[in-house]
Design a protein around this motif. Structure first.
Motif, PDB file in Angstrom:
ATOM      1  N   UNK A 123      59.438  28.889 102.339  1.00 51.98           N
ATOM      2  CA  UNK A 123      59.152  27.499 101.992  1.00 51.98           C
ATOM      3  C   UNK A 123      58.416  27.388 100.664  1.00 51.98           C
ATOM      4  N   UNK A 124      57.550  28.347 100.374  1.00 53.55           N
ATOM      5  CA  UNK A 124      56.829  28.304  99.099  1.00 53.55           C
ATOM      6  C   UNK A 124      57.760  28.648  97.932  1.00 53.55           C
ATOM      7  N   UNK A 125      58.738  29.497  98.183  1.00 51.15           N
ATOM      8  CA  UNK A 125      59.760  29.750  97.167  1.00 51.15           C
ATOM      9  C   UNK A 125      60.527  28.465  96.886  1.00 51.15           C
ATOM     10  N   UNK A 126      60.842  27.744  97.945  1.00 48.24           N
ATOM     11  CA  UNK A 126      61.550  26.471  97.784  1.00 48.24           C
ATOM     12  C   UNK A 126      60.697  25.475  96.991  1.00 48.24           C
ATOM     13  N   UNK A 127      59.380  25.470  97.248  1.00 51.12           N
ATOM     14  CA  UNK A 127      58.484  24.586  96.500  1.00 51.12           C
ATOM     15  C   UNK A 127      58.484  24.945  95.018  1.00 51.12           C
ATOM     16  N   UNK A 128      58.505  26.239  94.731  1.00 48.49           N
ATOM     17  CA  UNK A 128      58.535  26.662  93.332  1.00 48.49           C
ATOM     18  C   UNK A 128      59.834  26.205  92.665  1.00 48.49           C
ATOM     19  N   UNK A 129      60.929  26.329  93.391  1.00 47.14           N
ATOM     20  CA  UNK A 129      62.207  25.887  92.823  1.00 47.14           C
ATOM     21  C   UNK A 129      62.220  24.379  92.583  1.00 47.14           C
ATOM     22  N   UNK A 130      61.547  23.624  93.431  1.00 41.79           N
ATOM     23  CA  UNK A 130      61.486  22.180  93.205  1.00 41.79           C
ATOM     24  C   UNK A 130      60.844  21.867  91.856  1.00 41.79           C
ATOM     25  N   UNK A 131      59.787  22.612  91.526  1.00 42.14           N
ATOM     26  CA  UNK A 131      59.151  22.389  90.223  1.00 42.14           C
ATOM     27  C   UNK A 131      60.087  22.777  89.083  1.00 42.14           C
ATOM     28  N   UNK A 132      60.867  23.838  89.275  1.00 45.45           N
ATOM     29  CA  UNK A 132      61.815  24.246  88.240  1.00 45.45           C
ATOM     30  C   UNK A 132      62.943  23.228  88.096  1.00 45.45           C
ATOM     31  N   UNK A 133      63.430  22.717  89.219  1.00 42.26           N
ATOM     32  CA  UNK A 133      64.515  21.733  89.168  1.00 42.26           C
ATOM     33  C   UNK A 133      64.065  20.481  88.417  1.00 42.26           C
ATOM     34  N   UNK A 134      62.809  20.105  88.652  1.00 43.09           N
ATOM     35  CA  UNK A 134      62.279  18.927  87.954  1.00 43.09           C
ATOM     36  C   UNK A 134      62.111  19.226  86.466  1.00 43.09           C
ATOM     37  N   UNK A 135      61.598  20.395  86.161  1.00 39.70           N
ATOM     38  CA  UNK A 135      61.363  20.776  84.762  1.00 39.70           C
ATOM     39  C   UNK A 135      62.667  20.814  83.978  1.00 39.70           C
ATOM     40  N   UNK A 136      63.715  21.360  84.583  1.00 39.61           N
ATOM     41  CA  UNK A 136      64.988  21.531  83.870  1.00 39.61           C
ATOM     42  C   UNK A 136      65.988  20.413  84.176  1.00 39.61           C
ATOM     43  N   UNK A 137      65.515  19.383  84.899  1.00 41.41           N
ATOM     44  CA  UNK A 137      66.358  18.221  85.194  1.00 41.41           C
ATOM     45  C   UNK A 137      67.715  18.649  85.765  1.00 41.41           C
ATOM     46  N   UNK A 138      67.660  19.422  86.830  1.00 42.11           N
ATOM     47  CA  UNK A 138      68.871  19.970  87.442  1.00 42.11           C
ATOM     48  C   UNK A 138      69.603  18.894  88.232  1.00 42.11           C
ATOM     49  N   UNK A 139      70.899  18.819  88.019  1.00 43.12           N
ATOM     50  CA  UNK A 139      71.772  17.945  88.807  1.00 43.12           C
ATOM     51  C   UNK A 139      72.970  18.764  89.266  1.00 43.12           C
ATOM     52  N   UNK A 140      73.216  18.763  90.582  1.00 46.14           N
ATOM     53  CA  UNK A 140      74.333  19.508  91.160  1.00 46.14           C
ATOM     54  C   UNK A 140      75.238  18.524  91.892  1.00 46.14           C
ATOM     55  N   UNK A 141      76.545  18.695  91.726  1.00 54.25           N
ATOM     56  CA  UNK A 141      77.522  17.749  92.270  1.00 54.25           C
ATOM     57  C   UNK A 141      78.385  18.422  93.340  1.00 54.25           C
ATOM     58  N   UNK A 142      78.853  17.608  94.285  1.00 54.43           N
ATOM     59  CA  UNK A 142      79.812  18.119  95.260  1.00 54.43           C
ATOM     60  C   UNK A 142      81.226  17.923  94.718  1.00 54.43           C
ATOM     61  N   UNK A 143      82.236  18.243  95.530  1.00 57.17           N
ATOM     62  CA  UNK A 143      83.612  18.187  95.024  1.00 57.17           C
ATOM     63  C   UNK A 143      84.073  16.757  94.771  1.00 57.17           C
ATOM     64  N   UNK A 144      83.278  15.781  95.262  1.00 56.47           N
ATOM     65  CA  UNK A 144      83.591  14.370  94.989  1.00 56.47           C
ATOM     66  C   UNK A 144      82.751  13.815  93.847  1.00 56.47           C
TER      67      UNK A 144
END
Length: 707
Positions: free
Chosen positions: A367-388
């Protein structure tokens, strides 16, 4: 988290406790996840396509990876314990791939007595590496032993002091399972192998290749990224943060629930599993059952475990059945797991002190790894899309409960098939992820590859969700690489040394890739040798489905058998009545090596669908039945044991990989024989002549490590 994943995690916890390990050797590797199961009869006449293959990037990696398991949690469970196998002198059983009794799992005996050494009695206390030896107290450092352990033809040596230095890196859990002499032996081989392979890679100039340079750089950045994740997650795990996490988890998942004290039983024999399920009535009878099947069955106490750590179906069954009952068996990674229920009580919240906080870090890390990734996703403005083309929350995909979604609909298959390599499925500052990136990352040519389909089936999520999660892994790799570079994390002195090891292994792998070529005749030779290793009687033998009804006296058994023979009674109603009274058992399918000779003799002569004509005397306690040693034997079914072939693609792939490993081992052996004068007091040539299994096992492990 679905049932399969939880069972895998439970099984892995049992594995980490040290009573089961993965085999690392030829024929038994074929049993891993049934990869070399017999081909379908419809493929038997298929013309074999020519095999001309070089050593691919993933061939020398852990062969379990062929299944394509790519998950958040399971990567940490591959703990490199192959070299814990105690069977240095070769395999004692000759099982055939694809059977119920086959498994890549063997016991790691926790009590190993060292053999005679310089006249020392082998019954003396084993030489076990203790935790304070791992820490190497100052007194150890002051007494350096320069005695040569390995001597090279150029006059250089590896000393006892070198090996003692390497012991600092050995995890303590391994030290608890292995004698010190075996650990030191492996470390000596590892040092010698590293020295010689590094010299060979340097001489071959593989490092000068632009492709190898690119790959090494990429591997080092990826490895640094994983180190960074671990470090940053641990920085977040302060005492207060851990306590807050524990309080939230307790209130959400455990408050007002039950906790179980169980005995977890794992066996590689389905018949034993069925016997335990049907016959065990107490801890004493369970203990006797385990002791009588010690070669393939182990147990571990699991005390005060919260009900929510088990799949809901298992928790419900435990609660419904109550104490002194057996739940299972469940097939997990080629073995069978059961739980004997000792007690059920209200869950108790633990006092959160410093000691418990340290233990809890392993639970909370994900869970703490996931928390760290949340900060990275926010920092790098990550957007991931599904097949639609909808933006999705990828951090929640694998943690939500799910059920298998069934077969793919045609429209979904078409939509996935129509995706172009250049289509963008994720964006982040300074980068993007396309379908082409995804295929390259997972080394597949199609998003309908078994890698993704198997993930869908295993975790109970749709293929569309699997693809989104796979895109997330590509993005994670990309942003971690950027983070490592920005922080210059890979330039830190303490990290540089670790990354040097990664570079060495990658160059060794490139060396093997360049110098190992497998041709069709090599694959056929490997397959032929494999088939020769199977005893002829097993190639033509049957497996038999059998049921037993027990009686306290032989005359009682004879009387019932006579009644069945003349038609006065039928076996099935009698069996159904007796099994309710714990006086009968269904063994399922058994083989010659799984039953006593007296019983097998009857099964071999008997016909399917009928009782054997004689009564057999058995020790009923091994089946959890006391004082009833005379059995009526009924044969439900007989069938031929399936054998592997080269007609299917999975078989070709397996034996192709096995041939590659064999050729890589021979190449490594040639290099070591040229450069080593003595190791373990003998030359490579002498070792290969006197104990080829030992040297092949060492080199097999080291070659896999180089991948």
């Amino acid at each position: 988290m679905n049932k399969t994943l939880r069972l895998v995690l439970l099984y892995s916890a049992v594995l980490a406790s040290g009573f089961l390990v993965f085999n690392s050797f030829n024929r038994e590797k074929a049993m891993e996840a049934g990869e070399v199961a017999a081909s379908d009869t419809e493929n038997a006449d298929t013309e074999e396509e020519p095999i001309e293959t070089r050593l691919d990037d993933d061939v020398l990696e852990n062969e379990a990876e062929d299944g394509g398991d790519i998950t958040e949690g399971l990567a940490d469970l591959k703990n490199g314990s192959d070299f814990l196998d105690e069977n240095d002198k070769g395999d004692s059983e000759q099982n055939i791939p694809g059977s119920e009794s086959d498994s890549s799992i063997k016991e790691a005996k926790s009590e190993v007595t060292e053999g005679t050494k310089n006249g020392e009695d082998s019954s003396k206390k084993k030489e076990t590496l203790l935790s304070d030896e791992l820490n190497l107290k100052p007194v150890h450092a002051e007494k350096k032993n320069e005695k040569p352990v390995v001597t090279f033809t150029d006059g250089s040596v590896i000393t006892e002091a070198d090996i003692m230095e390497d012991l600092k890196t050995v995890p303590e859990y391994i030290s608890l399972e292995m004698p010190l002499t075996r650990i030191k032996s492996f470390l000596a081989w590892k040092r010698a192998y590293k020295k010689i392979l590094n010299a060979a890679t340097k001489q071959s100039k593989v490092a000068e290749s632009d492709e190898v340079k690119r790959l090494v750089k990429k591997r080092k950045l990826t490895a640094a990224g994983f180190m960074l994740i671990d470090e940053k997650a641990k920085e977040l795990m302060t005492f207060d943060a851990l306590k807050h996490h524990y309080d939230e988890i307790w209130d959400k998942n455990f408050k007002g629930t039950k906790e179980f004290s169980l005995v977890a039983i794992t066996t590689t024999n389905k018949s034993v599993a069925d016997t335990i399920r049907n016959s065990v009535k107490s801890e004493d009878s369970l203990k006797k059952m385990i002791e009588s099947n010690i070669s393939n069955t182990k147990s571990m106490d699991m005390n005060n475990r919260p009900a929510s750590m088990f799949p809901p179906e298992i928790s419900k069954t435990i609660l419904d059945q109550g104490v002194n009952t057996v739940v299972g068996p469940f097939e997990v990674k080629g073995a069978f797991m059961l739980f004997y229920v000792k007690s059920i009580k209200d869950a108790q919240k633990k006092e959160f002190n410093e000691e418990f906080a340290e233990e809890y870090k392993n639970v909370a890390l994900k869970d703490f790894i996931k928390d760290y990734f949340r900060t990275l996703y926010k920092k790098y403005d990550v957007k991931i899309f599904d097949i639609n083309k909808n933006v999705v929350d990828t951090l929640g995909i694998m943690s939500k409960p799910g059920e298998a979604k069934g077969e793919l609909k045609e429209e979904v298959i078409k939509k996935i098939s129509d995706l172009k390599d250049e289509e963008v499925f994720a964006t982040f500052k300074g980068g993007k992820a396309t379908i082409g990136n995804l295929k390259e990352f997972f080394k597949v040519t199609s998003l309908l590859d078994d890698v993704f389909v198997s993930m869908s089936q295993q975790f109970g999520i749709s293929l569309e969700e699997v693809i989104v999660y796979a895109v997330k892994l590509v993005v994670d790799d990309g942003i971690l690489t950027k983070e490592v570079s920005e922080l210059k994390y890979d330039k830190r002195p303490e990290i540089i040394g670790k990354l040097a090891e990664i570079e060495e292994m990658e160059l060794q792998h490139a060396y093997f890739k360049k110098n190992v070529v497998v041709k069709p005749e090599d694959v056929k030779k490997t397959f032929t040798n494999f088939m020769k290793s199977i005893p002829e009687e097993e190639k033509n033998d049957n497996e038999v489905s059998v049921r037993l009804i027990f009686f306290p006296k032989k005359e009682d058994a004879v009387k019932e058998l006579s009644s069945i023979a003349i038609g006065e009674k039928k076996f099935t109603p009698l069996f159904d009545d007796k099994i309710k009274k714990k006086e009968a058992i269904d063994l399922g399918y058994v083989r010659k090596q799984g039953v006593v000779p007296e019983l097998w003799d009857l099964l071999k002569r008997g016909a399917a669908g009928a009782c054997c004509k004689e009564i057999v005397e058995l020790e009923s306690e091994q089946f959890g039945i006391s004082g009833m040693d005379y059995a009526v034997v009924y044969i439900m079914d007989k069938r031929k044991i399936p054998l592997p072939s080269l007609s299917g693609e999975n078989e070709k792939k397996y034996f192709g990989n096995l041939a590659m490993r064999e050729k890589a081992i021979e190449l490594a052996k040639t290099l070591l024989a040229k450069e080593i004068k003595t190791i373990e007091g003998k030359s490579i040539k002498e070792l290969d002549k006197n104990n080829p299994e030992h040297i092949n096992k060492m080199l097999s492990l080291l070659v896999v490590f180089s991948g």
